[in-house]
Design a protein around this motif. Structure first.
Motif: not given
Length: 230
Positions: A145-164
């Motif tokens: 997604r970062a490659e095609v949008s040039r935006t690196f999303h750190l979370a999906s559906a509100g969950f990132g590494l911190t939430e995990v």
């Protein structure tokens, strides 16, 4: 002549805990000693994941080691979440180097935590391994997604590494207070740790398919068949 490719990435963190997390990071960074460099913090976070693996492996003999795992999770968050922020504050950024190092270490750390969870016996190794595989699918999708949008999303559906990490903290505490006892489900003996793992696998697979469909829909709209290259 082909256009120069824009290699910059915009970071986006829409995790449920991102607001208080950023406030905490903003409070910590000015108080860090100068010798705590970004690379030192990255190494500290990775060392904590090795410590978590060792502590998980020792929990079958003494569940108190689960609290050591939780300390390791906090140290892992500290190193992993502050390394990039410190680099930006001190104007010592190396965007490509930092991005590659951070993502590479994150994948190794995720592997170590999953293997440790399997060694603990609170979750079977099979469920831990499949859970890791589905989480790595989400990581791969984030990079695509970062490659095609040039935006690196750190979370999906509100969950990132911190939430995990917070989920793991809560789960470790539950394992200590009430160790999973196997019960029969469709002829299989599973504990609630495995049931939680199976839910995690299903959720990740659902998010992966939903994310893939969403991105393909957007890209198909932006790049219709027969359209000219921009």
């Amino acid at each position: 002549m082909p256009k120069d490719r824009d290699t910059s990435l915009t970071r986006s963190n829409q995790g449920w805990l991102s607001v208080p997390e950023q406030r905490l990071i903003g409070w910590i960074i000015p108080r860090l000693p100068h010798w705590m460099s970004p690379d030192f913090l990255t190494a500290l976070g990775f060392a904590a994941s090795l410590g978590a693996l060792a502590a998980y492996a020792l929990t079958p003999s003494d569940p108190l080691w689960l609290w050591v795992v939780n300390v390791a999770l906090i140290v892992n968050w500290f190193g992993d979440s502050l390394d990039g922020a410190v680099a930006r504050r001190r104007r010592a950024e190396r965007p490509r180097y930092g991005f590659f190092l951070d993502q590479s270490i994150d994948v190794l750390s995720q592997f170590l935590f999953a293997i440790g969870l399997g060694l603990s016996g609170f979750v079977t190794m099979e469920v831990a391994a499949i859970g890791l595989a589905t989480y790595l699918m989400m990581t791969a999708q984030s990079l695509l997604r970062a490659e095609v949008s040039r935006t690196f999303h750190l979370a999906s559906a509100g969950f990132g590494l911190t939430e995990v990490r917070c989920l793991l903290l809560a789960m470790n505490a539950a394992f200590y207070l009430k160790p999973p006892e196997p019960f029969d489900v469709a002829g299989m003996n599973v504990g609630y740790g495995d049931m939680l793992g199976i839910v995690w696998i299903i959720v990740n697979l659902g998010l992966y398919v939903a994310g893939m469909a969403s991105q393909l829909t957007r890209l198909a709209r932006e790049e219709p068949p027969g359209g000219e290259d921009g």
